[in-house]
Design a protein around this motif. Structure first.
Motif, PDB file in Angstrom:
ATOM      1  N   HIS A  72       0.893  -1.166  -0.125  1.00 38.89           N
ATOM      2  CA  HIS A  72       0.279   0.138   0.038  1.00 38.89           C
ATOM      3  C   HIS A  72       0.809   1.241   0.053  1.00 38.89           C
ATOM      4  CE1 HIS A  72      -3.552   2.008   0.441  1.00 38.89           C
ATOM      5  NE2 HIS A  72      -3.222   2.722   1.373  1.00 38.89           N
ATOM      6  N   GLY A  73       0.759   2.170  -0.975  1.00 40.82           N
ATOM      7  CA  GLY A  73       1.471   3.222  -1.137  1.00 40.82           C
ATOM      8  C   GLY A  73       2.698   2.986  -2.177  1.00 40.82           C
ATOM      9  N   VAL A  74       2.639   1.843  -2.737  1.00 40.32           N
ATOM     10  CA  VAL A  74       3.792   1.682  -3.624  1.00 40.32           C
ATOM     11  C   VAL A  74       3.637   2.814  -4.940  1.00 40.32           C
ATOM     12  CG1 VAL A  74       2.393   0.161  -4.938  1.00 40.32           C
ATOM     13  CG2 VAL A  74       5.007  -0.083  -4.832  1.00 40.32           C
ATOM     14  N   SER A  75       2.360   2.954  -5.402  1.00 39.59           N
ATOM     15  CA  SER A  75       2.171   4.030  -6.512  1.00 39.59           C
ATOM     16  C   SER A  75       2.728   5.297  -6.277  1.00 39.59           C
ATOM     17  CB  SER A  75       0.903   3.723  -6.918  1.00 39.59           C
ATOM     18  OG  SER A  75      -0.014   4.530  -5.738  1.00 39.59           O
ATOM     19  N   THR A  76       2.860   5.796  -4.860  1.00 42.11           N
ATOM     20  CA  THR A  76       3.228   7.006  -4.652  1.00 42.11           C
ATOM     21  C   THR A  76       4.808   7.180  -4.843  1.00 42.11           C
ATOM     22  OG1 THR A  76       1.619   7.166  -2.858  1.00 42.11           O
ATOM     23  CG2 THR A  76       3.293   8.747  -2.811  1.00 42.11           C
ATOM     24  N   VAL A  77       5.400   6.154  -4.289  1.00 36.66           N
ATOM     25  CA  VAL A  77       6.960   6.067  -4.649  1.00 36.66           C
ATOM     26  C   VAL A  77       7.290   6.081  -5.971  1.00 36.66           C
ATOM     27  CG1 VAL A  77       7.451   3.771  -4.023  1.00 36.66           C
ATOM     28  CG2 VAL A  77       9.114   5.329  -3.394  1.00 36.66           C
ATOM     29  N   ILE A  78       6.646   5.066  -6.771  1.00 29.79           N
ATOM     30  CA  ILE A  78       6.833   4.781  -8.227  1.00 29.79           C
ATOM     31  C   ILE A  78       6.920   6.215  -8.892  1.00 29.79           C
ATOM     32  CG2 ILE A  78       6.192   3.754 -10.318  1.00 29.79           C
ATOM     33  CD1 ILE A  78       5.515   1.238  -8.619  1.00 29.79           C
ATOM     34  N   CYS A  79       5.811   6.861  -8.819  1.00 32.51           N
ATOM     35  CA  CYS A  79       5.631   8.054  -9.338  1.00 32.51           C
ATOM     36  C   CYS A  79       6.762   9.047  -9.099  1.00 32.51           C
ATOM     37  CB  CYS A  79       4.333   8.910  -9.024  1.00 32.51           C
ATOM     38  SG  CYS A  79       2.979   8.219  -9.328  1.00 32.51           S
ATOM     39  N   GLY A  80       7.504   9.032  -8.098  1.00 37.11           N
ATOM     40  CA  GLY A  80       8.492  10.058  -7.472  1.00 37.11           C
ATOM     41  C   GLY A  80       9.804   9.253  -8.012  1.00 37.11           C
ATOM     42  N   CYS A  81       9.870   7.974  -7.993  1.00 34.23           N
ATOM     43  CA  CYS A  81      11.184   7.308  -8.169  1.00 34.23           C
ATOM     44  C   CYS A  81      11.689   7.454  -9.673  1.00 34.23           C
ATOM     45  CB  CYS A  81      11.312   5.754  -7.900  1.00 34.23           C
ATOM     46  SG  CYS A  81      10.454   4.753  -9.003  1.00 34.23           S
ATOM     47  N   VAL A  82      10.688   7.476 -10.634  1.00 36.80           N
ATOM     48  CA  VAL A  82      10.975   7.483 -12.031  1.00 36.80           C
ATOM     49  C   VAL A  82      11.855   8.706 -12.318  1.00 36.80           C
ATOM     50  CG1 VAL A  82      10.137   7.838 -14.367  1.00 36.80           C
ATOM     51  CG2 VAL A  82       8.953   6.271 -12.918  1.00 36.80           C
ATOM     52  N   PRO A  83      11.676  10.066 -12.080  1.00 37.97           N
ATOM     53  CA  PRO A  83      12.479  11.037 -12.190  1.00 37.97           C
ATOM     54  C   PRO A  83      13.677  11.061 -11.367  1.00 37.97           C
ATOM     55  CG  PRO A  83      10.447  11.828 -11.069  1.00 37.97           C
ATOM     56  CD  PRO A  83      10.429  10.552 -11.739  1.00 37.97           C
ATOM     57  N   ALA A  84      13.431  10.701 -10.023  1.00 38.71           N
ATOM     58  CA  ALA A  84      14.541  10.695  -9.271  1.00 38.71           C
ATOM     59  C   ALA A  84      15.766   9.635  -9.436  1.00 38.71           C
ATOM     60  CB  ALA A  84      14.028  10.239  -7.746  1.00 38.71           C
ATOM     61  N   HIS A  85      15.402   8.503 -10.085  1.00 42.63           N
ATOM     62  CA  HIS A  85      16.500   7.578 -10.319  1.00 42.63           C
ATOM     63  C   HIS A  85      17.006   7.968 -11.660  1.00 42.63           C
ATOM     64  CE1 HIS A  85      15.062   4.878  -7.130  1.00 42.63           C
ATOM     65  NE2 HIS A  85      15.961   3.900  -7.238  1.00 42.63           N
TER      66      HIS A  85
END
Length: 304
Positions: A72-85
């Motif tokens: 739960h909440g994985v969609s949140t971090v995925i949205c941020g990790c694309v530009p961050a990574h």
């Protein structure tokens, strides 16, 4: 297939900037998707409102709300990790080229540490707001990411999304520096001929990440307290673990020093290593898979 890809290793150093960004984004999505359950356990273990410190507590959580609760909440971090990574791996490649860091018999110290710190800083500036939302969503499954973000901004102000940015950067500087130093030197030690296999990337990244994560756990505990102090988990609010309603919006942790002081006074020295095992378990497979995917994707792009 692996041997064919490894034959193209020298061409991966000449990839264009945007191609490194694509590879880094792919690596970030795969990493967080696979290791997210360990991150959920870590957040519950470190947050003040839950005090879920044993694996039996985790089993109770899974039995009550289902295995998908751990994502739960994985969609949140995925949205941020694309530009961050994308930023992380691009800066990593630029710095690695600038310092001429290679997988050979030579060992590195300052150059790898600086490379890790620079890459980590760009990553944290982009991802930190989404990380705050992610941890709140992990504790409170009732609210979605967007609703949670709006509530945080409304009740605590927009700055609250960056309240933990300083501790995040201070934590990830030594973590990234240690990881990059371990990682590059392990490759140089075990693959002195420069021919690093995919298993080599996987093993070196996993070991390096686990060691770095364990050594920086105290800073991560402080960061989690700063980010989740106003979020009460519905799972524990009726068991005496939650905060009183009158204290719901009262900030207990206002600075890094205050947070460290309160943790020591209330939990002692052991309070700073809460969640160390799930944190290491989170970073080990995450980094191993992430760097393997990154290197493999680089070779695919280089070849085709």
């Amino acid at each position: 297939m692996e041997e064919e890809l490894l034959d193209w290793e020298e061409n991966t150093h000449n990839l264009l900037f945007w191609k490194h960004m694509i590879c880094g984004s792919c690596a970030g999505v795969v990493e967080h998707s696979i290791s997210f359950p360990f991150d959920t356990i870590k957040t519950f273990a470190q947050a003040e409102s839950t005090k879920m410190i044993t694996f039996s507590d985790t089993a109770k959580l899974v039995r009550k709300e289902g295995i998908l609760r751990m994502w739960h909440g994985v969609s949140t971090v995925i949205c941020g990790c694309v530009p961050a990574h994308a930023a992380y791996f691009s800066i990593y490649e630029f710095s690695k080229s600038h310092f001429d860091i290679q997988s050979n018999s030579q060992y590195y110290l300052w150059s790898t540490a600086i490379t890790g710190a620079l890459a980590s800083t760009s990553h944290d500036i982009i991802l930190n707001p989404m990380d705050v939302v992610k941890q709140r969503v992990q504790l409170n499954r009732i609210k979605g990411p967007f609703k949670m973000m709006l509530e945080i901004i409304k009740t605590e102000g927009f700055f609250s999304l960056y309240r933990s940015l300083l501790i995040t950067i201070l934590m990830n500087w030594p973590n990234a520096a240690l990881f990059m130093t371990f990682y590059e030197n392990l490759k140089s030690h075990f693959f002195s001929d420069g021919k690093v296999t995919m298993l080599g990337y996987f093993s070196c990244a996993g070991i390096s990440s686990a060691l770095a994560a364990g050594l920086t756990t105290p800073l991560d505990v402080i960061k989690t307290r700063l980010q989740t102090q106003n979020e009460e988990s519905p799972l524990y609010k009726n068991k005496g673990f939650g905060m009183d309603k009158k204290d719901k919006r009262k900030l207990r942790y206002k600075s890094i020093y205050d947070t460290a002081k309160l943790i020591y006074l209330e939990d002692g020295a052991l309070g700073f290593v809460k969640g160390i095992v799930p944190r290491m378990l989170f970073f080990l497979p995450g980094a191993a898979v992430s760097w393997s995917v990154y290197e493999y994707t680089k070779r695919l792009i280089s070849k085709y």
